[in-house]
Motif scaffolding. Structure first.
Motif, PDB file in Angstrom:
ATOM      1  N   ARG A  67     -11.255   4.384   7.634  1.00 46.44           N
ATOM      2  CA  ARG A  67     -11.095   5.773   8.041  1.00 46.44           C
ATOM      3  C   ARG A  67     -12.464   6.428   7.935  1.00 46.44           C
ATOM      4  O   ARG A  67     -13.306   5.982   7.176  1.00 46.44           O
ATOM      5  CB  ARG A  67     -10.067   6.423   7.107  1.00 46.44           C
ATOM      6  CG  ARG A  67      -9.812   7.871   7.349  1.00 46.44           C
ATOM      7  CD  ARG A  67      -8.501   8.320   6.720  1.00 46.44           C
ATOM      8  NE  ARG A  67      -8.553   8.403   5.265  1.00 46.44           N
ATOM      9  CZ  ARG A  67      -7.513   8.744   4.506  1.00 46.44           C
ATOM     10  NH1 ARG A  67      -6.344   9.006   5.063  1.00 46.44           N
ATOM     11  NH2 ARG A  67      -7.625   8.797   3.200  1.00 46.44           N
ATOM     12  N   PHE A 122       1.154   6.615 -11.220  1.00 48.20           N
ATOM     13  CA  PHE A 122       1.840   5.402 -10.789  1.00 48.20           C
ATOM     14  C   PHE A 122       2.581   4.736 -11.957  1.00 48.20           C
ATOM     15  O   PHE A 122       3.216   3.707 -11.768  1.00 48.20           O
ATOM     16  CB  PHE A 122       0.847   4.406 -10.175  1.00 48.20           C
ATOM     17  CG  PHE A 122       0.637   4.606  -8.707  1.00 48.20           C
ATOM     18  CD1 PHE A 122       1.306   3.800  -7.785  1.00 48.20           C
ATOM     19  CD2 PHE A 122      -0.182   5.606  -8.239  1.00 48.20           C
ATOM     20  CE1 PHE A 122       1.141   3.995  -6.428  1.00 48.20           C
ATOM     21  CE2 PHE A 122      -0.355   5.803  -6.875  1.00 48.20           C
ATOM     22  CZ  PHE A 122       0.300   4.999  -5.970  1.00 48.20           C
ATOM     23  N   MET A 167     -12.774   9.953   3.203  1.00 42.92           N
ATOM     24  CA  MET A 167     -11.717   9.781   2.191  1.00 42.92           C
ATOM     25  C   MET A 167     -11.152   8.375   2.197  1.00 42.92           C
ATOM     26  O   MET A 167      -9.970   8.181   2.463  1.00 42.92           O
ATOM     27  CB  MET A 167     -10.575  10.773   2.447  1.00 42.92           C
ATOM     28  CG  MET A 167     -10.891  12.170   2.043  1.00 42.92           C
ATOM     29  SD  MET A 167      -9.497  13.275   2.354  1.00 42.92           S
ATOM     30  CE  MET A 167      -8.308  12.671   1.183  1.00 42.92           C
ATOM     31  N   HIS A 188      -5.089  -6.092   0.561  1.00 46.67           N
ATOM     32  CA  HIS A 188      -4.417  -5.276   1.577  1.00 46.67           C
ATOM     33  C   HIS A 188      -5.395  -4.367   2.316  1.00 46.67           C
ATOM     34  O   HIS A 188      -5.027  -3.782   3.318  1.00 46.67           O
ATOM     35  CB  HIS A 188      -3.298  -4.449   0.943  1.00 46.67           C
ATOM     36  CG  HIS A 188      -3.780  -3.514  -0.120  1.00 46.67           C
ATOM     37  ND1 HIS A 188      -3.901  -3.902  -1.435  1.00 46.67           N
ATOM     38  CD2 HIS A 188      -4.187  -2.241  -0.057  1.00 46.67           C
ATOM     39  CE1 HIS A 188      -4.364  -2.885  -2.135  1.00 46.67           C
ATOM     40  NE2 HIS A 188      -4.534  -1.861  -1.337  1.00 46.67           N
ATOM     41  N   ARG A 189      -6.625  -4.230   1.834  1.00 48.04           N
ATOM     42  CA  ARG A 189      -7.572  -3.353   2.519  1.00 48.04           C
ATOM     43  C   ARG A 189      -8.384  -4.075   3.578  1.00 48.04           C
ATOM     44  O   ARG A 189      -8.843  -3.471   4.535  1.00 48.04           O
ATOM     45  CB  ARG A 189      -8.517  -2.696   1.521  1.00 48.04           C
ATOM     46  CG  ARG A 189      -7.803  -1.702   0.630  1.00 48.04           C
ATOM     47  CD  ARG A 189      -8.728  -0.943  -0.287  1.00 48.04           C
ATOM     48  NE  ARG A 189      -7.920  -0.188  -1.228  1.00 48.04           N
ATOM     49  CZ  ARG A 189      -8.099  -0.178  -2.546  1.00 48.04           C
ATOM     50  NH1 ARG A 189      -9.087  -0.875  -3.087  1.00 48.04           N
ATOM     51  NH2 ARG A 189      -7.302   0.512  -3.323  1.00 48.04           N
ATOM     52  N   ILE A 222     -11.438   4.255   0.418  1.00 49.19           N
ATOM     53  CA  ILE A 222     -11.997   3.315  -0.548  1.00 49.19           C
ATOM     54  C   ILE A 222     -12.891   2.349   0.225  1.00 49.19           C
ATOM     55  O   ILE A 222     -12.509   1.864   1.292  1.00 49.19           O
ATOM     56  CB  ILE A 222     -10.871   2.519  -1.233  1.00 49.19           C
ATOM     57  CG1 ILE A 222      -9.802   3.463  -1.792  1.00 49.19           C
ATOM     58  CG2 ILE A 222     -11.425   1.556  -2.262  1.00 49.19           C
ATOM     59  CD1 ILE A 222     -10.043   4.012  -3.130  1.00 49.19           C
ATOM     60  N   ASN A 282       0.817  -1.232   0.000  1.00 47.68           N
ATOM     61  CA  ASN A 282       0.000   0.000   0.000  1.00 47.68           C
ATOM     62  C   ASN A 282       0.847   1.278   0.000  1.00 47.68           C
ATOM     63  O   ASN A 282       0.688   2.130   0.843  1.00 47.68           O
ATOM     64  CB  ASN A 282      -0.948  -0.002   1.212  1.00 47.68           C
ATOM     65  CG  ASN A 282      -0.214  -0.134   2.544  1.00 47.68           C
ATOM     66  OD1 ASN A 282       0.916  -0.582   2.596  1.00 47.68           O
ATOM     67  ND2 ASN A 282      -0.873   0.280   3.608  1.00 47.68           N
ATOM     68  N   SER A 318       0.831   4.243  -1.013  1.00 54.26           N
ATOM     69  CA  SER A 318       0.118   5.415  -1.541  1.00 54.26           C
ATOM     70  C   SER A 318      -0.771   5.965  -0.447  1.00 54.26           C
ATOM     71  O   SER A 318      -1.105   5.247   0.504  1.00 54.26           O
ATOM     72  CB  SER A 318      -0.756   5.027  -2.731  1.00 54.26           C
ATOM     73  OG  SER A 318      -1.895   4.312  -2.272  1.00 54.26           O
ATOM     74  N   PHE A 319      -1.175   7.213  -0.595  1.00 54.95           N
ATOM     75  CA  PHE A 319      -2.107   7.785   0.376  1.00 54.95           C
ATOM     76  C   PHE A 319      -3.547   7.335   0.106  1.00 54.95           C
ATOM     77  O   PHE A 319      -4.460   7.698   0.832  1.00 54.95           O
ATOM     78  CB  PHE A 319      -2.006   9.311   0.396  1.00 54.95           C
ATOM     79  CG  PHE A 319      -0.842   9.815   1.229  1.00 54.95           C
ATOM     80  CD1 PHE A 319      -0.190   8.972   2.119  1.00 54.95           C
ATOM     81  CD2 PHE A 319      -0.411  11.124   1.137  1.00 54.95           C
ATOM     82  CE1 PHE A 319       0.872   9.416   2.889  1.00 54.95           C
ATOM     83  CE2 PHE A 319       0.640  11.593   1.906  1.00 54.95           C
ATOM     84  CZ  PHE A 319       1.289  10.744   2.780  1.00 54.95           C
ATOM     85  N   THR A 320      -3.748   6.566  -0.974  1.00 50.24           N
ATOM     86  CA  THR A 320      -5.055   5.935  -1.156  1.00 50.24           C
ATOM     87  C   THR A 320      -5.224   4.824  -0.132  1.00 50.24           C
ATOM     88  O   THR A 320      -6.305   4.614   0.409  1.00 50.24           O
ATOM     89  CB  THR A 320      -5.168   5.331  -2.570  1.00 50.24           C
ATOM     90  OG1 THR A 320      -4.930   6.365  -3.521  1.00 50.24           O
ATOM     91  CG2 THR A 320      -6.535   4.721  -2.812  1.00 50.24           C
ATOM     92  N   ASP A 321      -4.138   4.112   0.133  1.00 48.58           N
ATOM     93  CA  ASP A 321      -4.243   2.907   0.955  1.00 48.58           C
ATOM     94  C   ASP A 321      -3.428   2.947   2.235  1.00 48.58           C
ATOM     95  O   ASP A 321      -3.659   2.145   3.124  1.00 48.58           O
ATOM     96  CB  ASP A 321      -3.849   1.680   0.130  1.00 48.58           C
ATOM     97  CG  ASP A 321      -4.958   1.279  -0.829  1.00 48.58           C
ATOM     98  OD1 ASP A 321      -6.129   1.305  -0.410  1.00 48.58           O
ATOM     99  OD2 ASP A 321      -4.667   0.979  -1.994  1.00 48.58           O
ATOM    100  N   LEU A 366      -3.473   4.874   5.189  1.00 46.30           N
ATOM    101  CA  LEU A 366      -4.445   5.846   5.695  1.00 46.30           C
ATOM    102  C   LEU A 366      -3.851   6.618   6.863  1.00 46.30           C
ATOM    103  O   LEU A 366      -3.281   6.029   7.785  1.00 46.30           O
ATOM    104  CB  LEU A 366      -5.716   5.120   6.144  1.00 46.30           C
ATOM    105  CG  LEU A 366      -6.409   4.286   5.063  1.00 46.30           C
ATOM    106  CD1 LEU A 366      -7.635   3.589   5.646  1.00 46.30           C
ATOM    107  CD2 LEU A 366      -6.806   5.147   3.870  1.00 46.30           C
TER     108      LEU A 366
END
Lengths: 765, 282
Positions: free
Chosen positions: B180, B37, B183, B255-256, B185, A688, A690-693, A695
C-alpha cells in the motif's frame, strides 16, 4: 439509553436536489451514536468463543471453569439454544453454536455474559473445548467430490445457462483463466448490539444490521418464540456492504439476555469482525470467447467456481448472478455458462457489494481485451460494437425492456480528460510506492484500461420483494404541516434517510419531514438495504404512502365541499377545486386531525430460471463503465492508481451529491480489490484478520475520480431512478487490472495483483 | 494491571526494579496491538511518555543523540530532516499521523521487529544504544543489541535512554516497499549511506532477516568500485551491489509476501538507493 436518532429534514429540498444528510453533521462531529455506543445501566458484556480449527470434531465442552469465574453470569453453548439450532439468510444450515463439528476457523462454539468485557474475555478462554482436528477441505474444485462436510452436501448450486447454438464457433477464439481473491467488506463499525429482556418474556434488540425483519425472524426461530415478541431497533450502522446481511451476534445476544434477565451488550473487536461476517466469494473462472472477423461476439463459454465456505449464506443468489452476468453487458447470441458454488472449510462467503457480478467482470473484461488484441481492434471499439441495447436479449433469454445506455456509459468514461503525464518534478510520494519513496522518475510506466459492467437491481428469480412505509401528516406545534415517515429501512450509510425526506417533501409539498427510528414493531418489512434496491423499493413505498395521505386529504376536501373527487386537484401542498377559487391549505385540512397511510410497494414479478438458465429472472439492470489510469513501477511491482473516470447509468439522480459519494466510495473498494484487498486463507486458517495486514486504500492510494451520471429514466422505477450503490465497485477494479496489463505487458490473471505478480511476472513471448 | 507513570528516568528505573515483570510503554504502537489481540497481558506497565528527559534530539558537529522518547513525528520535523534525512524518511513511512505522534524511536528499537522502520538506518550507521538500569548506564552497539525477531540484549530492569550515531558526511537514502502507498508494514526496506570522508558505502536491509541485514561484502565491493573523485559507479557495479545485498538477505515467506519477492525487492531498492545517493552529490 441510546438508540437510533430521530432526524428532522432541512427545509425545501425535494427529489433531484442534493439535500444534506440529516446524520451528516453528527457523524462528522463524532456525535452520532453508533451501535458500539449503546449503553444501559446494569448491562452485561457478551463474548463469543470461536473455533481455532477450520475443521474438527468437538469431543467435549466444559463451561464450568468459566462459570466459576467471579462476575460471569452465563455461558451458553449449542445445548442452550431454546429454538431452532440453525439459522441462515436463505436456508438455515448454520448452527447458532457448533455442537458436534466445527466447519471453519472462527465458528462460534460458546458465548459468555459477564459484568465486565475483560471478565467475559477471560471467561471465554476458560471454556474447555476438546477438539479432534480433521484435515480441512479447502480446495473448491476438490470439495465437490470430497466427503460431505455437512448433511446438505458440498455443492450449494450449479447454475447452467445454455443459449443459442451449442456448436457455434467464431473465426477468432480467445481463452483465459482468471482468479479473484477473498475480499472483505471492511466496514468501519464492528458488529455490535444490545439485547434487553422485555416484560412480556420477549426481547428488544438494538443492532446494526441491513434487514431488521429477516434478522427478527431468524432470531425468533432460534429462540423458539413468536416473531412479535422479538423487537428489533436499528442502532447506528457503521457501514455494511453486504457484511451485515447475515446474522452474526444477534441470536447470541438475545439468548444471553433472556438467560441472565439482564441487558447484554456485545462489540466485536476488529479481528473478531473478520471472523464474524461473510466475505466476497473467491472465484476461479475459465472463459472462451468466440467472435467473427468483424468483431461481433458469436459465443461465450464460461465455467465459474465460487468458494462458498462452510455455510450457505447467500451463495445460491451470488452464483446465479455470477452466471447471469458472466458474459458482461454485451450481445451474445450463443452461450454455455456453468456457475458452481461449493462448500469448503474456508470462511463462509456471501453478500458483498456487486454480489457475483464483480468476480466475473474481472473475467469477461480481460477476455474482451484479449479478443480485441486478437482481432487487431481497439478495445473500446470492440465494446461499443457489442454493447447491449434496449430490447436485446441476455444469455438468460430475458429481453431488456428498460433503459440500456451501455454505449453512453462507455463514451462518458472515455470522454473525461486524461490526467497529465508523469514528470520528474512530481512529488515522489505521488509515485507507485508512495511514502516508501521507492520509485524515481524513470522507474514508472503509465497504463490505461477500460472495463464495463452490469448488474441486477433488487431480488430476483421470483422472490416477492417488497418494502413497507407509513406516512403521517399532522399539524405541528405551530400549526405548520409536519410529515412523519416510518420505514424499517436500514440506513447503512447509503443515504436513504435523506431520500425518504426528499420524497415526502416532493409528494406532500411540506417543508418539515421527520423520519422515525426504524424498528420491526412499528411497521412492516422494508426488505434488505442491499442489491442497490432501497431507492426503488423503500422509495417506492414512501411515494405510495404519500399518495395515500394525499388521497385521504382529497377525500376530506370532497366531504367538506360536498363535491366529487374528480373535481379536486392537489397543488403545491393545497387542495383546489376545478372551476372555482376554493382552496384548502394543508393546515386547514389538518385541523380535523392527522392523516396516516401505510403501503407496501411490490415490484413487477420476476421468474425462476429453467433448466437451461432461461427466464425473466431480474427486475432491472444498472450499467457502468470505468476507465483507469495507473502508474506502475515494474521493477518492484508497485502501483499507484492515478485516475478513474466513469459513466454510470443511474436512471435519474435523486440526490446527485449522494450518487457521487456512492461512486467515489465504490471506486475505492474496486481499487482495493484490484491491488491490495485480500483475506489470506491458508489451510482454512485466516492469516490477516486485522487492519494491519488486511490492507484497504488510504488517501495516497485513492485515485482522482471524475463521474458522468447518465440519466435515462427507467420506465418501471419510482421517479425513473435506478440503484447506484453497486456499479462503482464492479468494473472499477477490472479497469485497474486492464491498465496494469497495459502498463506492463503482463498477462495478469488474478485480482488482487500482488507486487510479485508484476515484478516477477513472466512476460508473454 | 497496574500502570506506573514516572516523570524522570530515575523513577522509571526504580519502577522497573520494583516490578520486574512490568512492560515498558513507549508509544504502544506494537504493544497495545498485542494487548488488543489478547496476546499480551502484563502484570504491570511503566509508561514513559511523561519522562521528558527522554524526548530530545542533540546535534553536534560529530554526532547526533536522539532520546528514546523522541516520536516519529519529531523525527520527521526540524533539523533531523537535514542531518539524518533517511531517518526522517523512515519515520514518515510509519503508520498514520496519529501513530507517528505516539510511536517513539526507543520503542521501535526495543521492540526489535524485523520490520522496524528506523532500524536499517541505525544499523547502517552503527548506532550506539545507551541503556540505564539500577547498576548505571551502559552503551551497546545496535548490531549487538538486536539479537533476533523481537529479541534484544536489553537486560531486565533496563530502560533504553538514547541512540547515538556519528554524522557521516554525504547523502543517505531510505526506501521501503509495501503493498500500500502509506500505512503499511515493510515487505522490504533499505537504508543506504554514502560516507564521503571514509569513502565507504554503508547499507542495511529491513524485513529480510530476523534483524536488519548488513551486507558487508556488497559494501566492500561497491566501496572499491566507486570513483570517489567523480562520484560515479558503473551500472554493472551498481547492479552487482544490489545482487550481493540480496544474496546476503535471508527473507521468509509469510502472509505479507514471499521470500523470492523480498529478495528481489531488496536488490532493486539497494541499487536505487545507491544510485540516488550518487546522483545527490554529483
Amino acid at each position: 439509553m441510546a438508540s437510533a436518532s430521530t432526524t428532522t429534514a432541512r427545509r425545501g429540498s425535494g427529489v433531484g436536489e442534493s439535500a444534506g444528510r440529516p446524520d451528516g453533521v453528527p457523524k462528522v462531529r463524532g456525535e452520532f451514536a453508533f451501535s458500539s455506543d449503546l449503553w444501559m445501566d446494569e448491562m452485561l458484556w457478551g463474548k463469543t468463543l470461536r473455533s481455532p480449527h477450520a475443521s474438527a470434531r468437538i469431543v467435549s465442552i466444559d463451561a464450568r471453569p468459566a462459570l466459576a469465574l467471579p462476575g460471569v453470569h452465563a455461558v451458553m453453548t449449542a445445548a442452550d439454544v431454546t429454538g431452532r439450532a440453525t439459522y441462515g439468510v436463505e436456508v438455515p444450515d448454520q448452527p447458532v453454536f457448533a455442537s458436534d463439528v466445527v466447519r471453519f476457523h472462527g465458528e462460534p462454539v460458546a458465548a459468555v455474559a459477564a459484568d465486565h468485557p475483560e471478565v467475559a474475555r477471560a471467561a471465554a478462554r476458560l471454556v474447555e473445548v476438546v477438539y479432534e482436528p480433521v484435515e480441512p477441505v479447502v480446495d473448491p474444485e476438490l470439495a465437490v467430490t470430497a466427503a460431505p462436510l455437512h448433511p446438505s452436501g458440498n455443492l450449494f448450486r450449479h447454475v447452467r445457462i445454455r443459449r443459442g447454438d451449442p456448436s457455434a464457433t467464431g473465426d477468432v477464439v480467445v481463452e483465459g483463466s482468471y482468479e479473484v481473491g477473498m475480499q472483505d467488506q471492511a466496514f468501519m463499525g464492528p458488529e455490535s448490539g444490545l439485547a434487553v429482556p422485555a416484560e412480556d418474556g420477549g426481547v428488544d434488540l438494538y443492532v446494526a444490521t441491513q434487514w431488521l425483519h429477516v434478522d427478527r425472524d431468524q432470531i425468533a426461530a432460534s429462540l423458539g418464540m413468536p416473531p412479535e415478541r422479538v423487537r428489533l431497533y436499528l442502532a447506528g450502522v457503521g457501514g455494511a456492504f453486504g457484511g451485515r446481511e447475515d446474522v452474526s451476534l444477534q441470536i447470541h445476544l438475545c439468548l444471553l439476555a433472556l438467560r441472565t434477565g439482564r441487558p447484554v451488550k456485545m462489540v466485536y473487536s476488529r479481528d473478531e469482525s473478520f471472523f464474524g461476517h461473510v466475505h466476497r466469494h473467491p472465484a476461479r473462472m475459465w472463459y472462451r470467447h468466440h467472435a467473427n472477423r468483424a468483431g461481433d461476439l458469436v459465443k461465450v463459454e464460461a465455467r465459474i467456481v465460487l468458494d462458498g465456505g462452510a455455510y450457505l449464506s447467500s451463495s445460491n443468489a451470488v452464483v446465479s448472478n455470477a452466471a447471469a452476468f458472466a458474459a458482461g453487458p454485451y450481445r451474445v447470441p450463443s452461450a454455455a455458462i456453468d456457475g458452481y458454488a461449493v462448500r469448503t472449510n474456508n470462511p463462509p462467503c456471501g453478500a458483498m457489494r456487486g454480489f457475483g457480478a464483480v468476480q466475473v467482470c474481472f473475467g469477461h473484461e480481460a477476455q474482451m481485451d484479449k479478443l480485441a488484441a486478437a482481432l487487431g481492434m481497439d478495445p473500446v471499439d470492440l465494446r461499443l460494437r457489442n454493447a447491449l441495447e434496449q430490447f436485446d436479449t441476455l444469455v438468460t433469454g430475458q429481453v431488456l425492456t428498460g433503459a440500456t445506455p451501455v454505449r453512453e456509459c462507455i463514451r462518458a468514461a472515455m470522454a473525461h480528460p486524461l490526467p497529465p503525464d508523469p514528470t520528474p518534478r512530481d512529488p515522489m510520494m505521488s509515485r507507485p510506492g508512495g511514502a516508501g519513496l521507492t520509485a524515481d522518475d524513470g522507474d514508472v510506466r503509465r497504463g490505461t484500461g477500460l472495463a464495463v459492467s452490469f448488474k441486477n437491481i433488487g431480488y430476483s428469480e421470483g422472490f416477492d420483494d417488497y418494502a413497507t412505509a407509513r406516512v403521517r401528516l399532522e399539524a405541528g406545534v405551530a400549526g405548520e404541516p409536519l410529515a412523519t415517515v416510518l420505514v424499517a429501512t436500514a440506513e447503512v450509510g447509503q443515504g436513504f434517510v435523506t431520500l425518504a425526506q426528499q420524497i415526502a417533501r416532493e409528494e406532500l409539498g411540506v417543508a418539515d419531514v421527520v423520519l422515525a427510528p426504524a424498528a420491526t414493531s412499528d411497521v412492516g418489512s422494508a426488505g434488505s438495504s442491499s442489491a442497490s434496491r432501497q431507492t426503488w423499493m423503500s422509495g417506492g413505498a414512501v411515494q405510495l404512502a404519500c399518495a395515500g395521505v394525499r388521497r385521504q386529504l382529497l377525500d376530506r376536501s370532497a366531504v367538506r365541499w360536498g363535491c366529487a373527487l374528480e373535481a379536486l386537484r392537489w397543488e403545491d401542498g393545497a387542495v383546489t377545486r376545478l372551476g372555482s377559487v376554493d382552496r384548502l391549505t394543508l393546515a386547514e385540512l389538518l385541523d380535523a386531525g392527522a392523516v396516516e397511510a401505510e403501503h407496501e410497494y411490490h415490484h413487477r414479478p420476476t421468474k425462476a430460471l429453467d433448466a437451461d438458465g432461461q427466464g425473466d429472472a431480474h427486475l432491472s439492470f444498472m450499467y457502468a463503465a470505468h476507465r483507469a489510469v495507473v502508474d506502475v513501477d515494474p521493477g518492484l511491482g508497485l502501483v499507484r492508481v492515478v485516475q478513474v473516470t466513469t459513466g454510470q447509468d443511474v436512471g435519474r439522480a435523486l440526490n446527485p451529491v449522494q450518487v457521487t459519494g456512492q461512486i467515489e466510495g465504490g471506486i475505492a473498494q474496486g481499487v482495493g480489490l484490484a491491488v491490495m484487498e485480500e483475506i489470506v486463507v491458508d489451510g482454512g486458517q485466516v492469516r490477516n484478520p486485522s487492519f494491519t495486514d488486511y490492507l484497504i486504500p488510504t488517501t495516497l492510494d485513492m485515485p482522482d475520480v471524475a463521474a458522468t451520471l447518465i440519466e435515462v429514466p427507467e420506465p418501471d422505477a419510482p421517479y425513473g431512478a435506478k440503484g447506484v450503490g453497486e456499479p462503482p465497485a464492479i468494473s472499477s477494479g477490472p479497469a485497474v487490472l486492464a491498465a496494469i496489463r497495459d502498463a506492463t505487458g503482463l498477462d495478469l490473471r488474478r485480482a488482487p495483483v500482488r507486487p510479485e505478480d508484476i515484478a516477477l511476472g513472466v512476460r508473454p513471448a | 494491571m497496574g500502570v506506573v507513570l514516572p516523570t524522570t528516568l530515575d523513577e522509571a528505573v526504580d519502577a522497573l526494579a520494583a516490578t520486574p515483570d512490568a512492560q515498558l510503554l513507549a508509544g504502544g504502537t506494537d504493544f497495545c496491538v498485542e494487548v488488543n489481540f489478547g496476546l499480551r497481558r502484563p502484570a504491570a506497565v511503566v509508561a514513559l511518555r511523561r519522562v521528558r528527559e527522554l524526548r530530545h534530539v542533540d546535534v553536534t558537529p560529530g554526532e547526533v543523540v536522539i532520546g528514546a522518547g523522541t516520536t516519529y513525528a519529531d523525527l520527521c520535523a526540524g533539523r533531523l530532516r537535514d542531518v539524518l534525512p533517511a531517518l526522517s524518511a523512515a519515520a514518515r513511512t510509519v503508520g498514520s499521523p496519529q501513530i507517528r505522534n505516539a510511536g517513539t524511536i526507543g520503542g521501535n528499537v526495543a521492540t526489535a521487529s524485523p520490520a522496524g522502520d528506523t532500524l536499517p538506518l541505525l544499523v547502517a550507521l552503527d548506532a550506539r544504544v545507551t541503556l540505564c538500569g539500577h547498576e548505571g548506564e551502559r552503551e551497546v552497539p545496535i548490531g549487538e543489541l538486536l539479537t533476533g525477531v523481537k529479541r534484544t540484549a536489553i537486560a531486565p530492569g533496563e530502560v533504553l535512554v538514547h541512540v547515538a550515531v556519528e554524522r557521516p558526511h554525504g547523502p543517505q537514502q531510505f526506501l521501503k516497499v509495501g503493498t500500500r502507498n502509506a500505512m503499511v508494514i515493510a515487505v522490504a526496506s533499505a537504508a543506504v549511506v554514502l560516507d564521503l570522508d571514509a569513502r565507504r558505502v554503508r547499507v542495511a536491509l529491513g524485513s529480510v532477516g530476523p534483524v536488519p541485514v548488513r551486507p558487508r561484502l556488497a559494501e566492500d565491493e561497491i566501496s572499491e568500485a566507486i570513483d570517489w573523485v567523480h562520484l560515479r559507479a558503473s551500472d554493472a557495479a551498481v547492479a552487482r551491489f544490489g545482487e550481493l545485498a540480496a544474496q546476503t538477505s535471508s527473507p521468509i515467506t509469510d502472509h505479507r509476501s514471499t521470500a523470492e519477492y523480498r529478495r528481489h525487492a531488496v536488490q532493486v531498492i539497494a541499487s536505487r538507493g545507491l544510485r540516488r545517493c550518487l546522483a545527490d552529490v554529483a
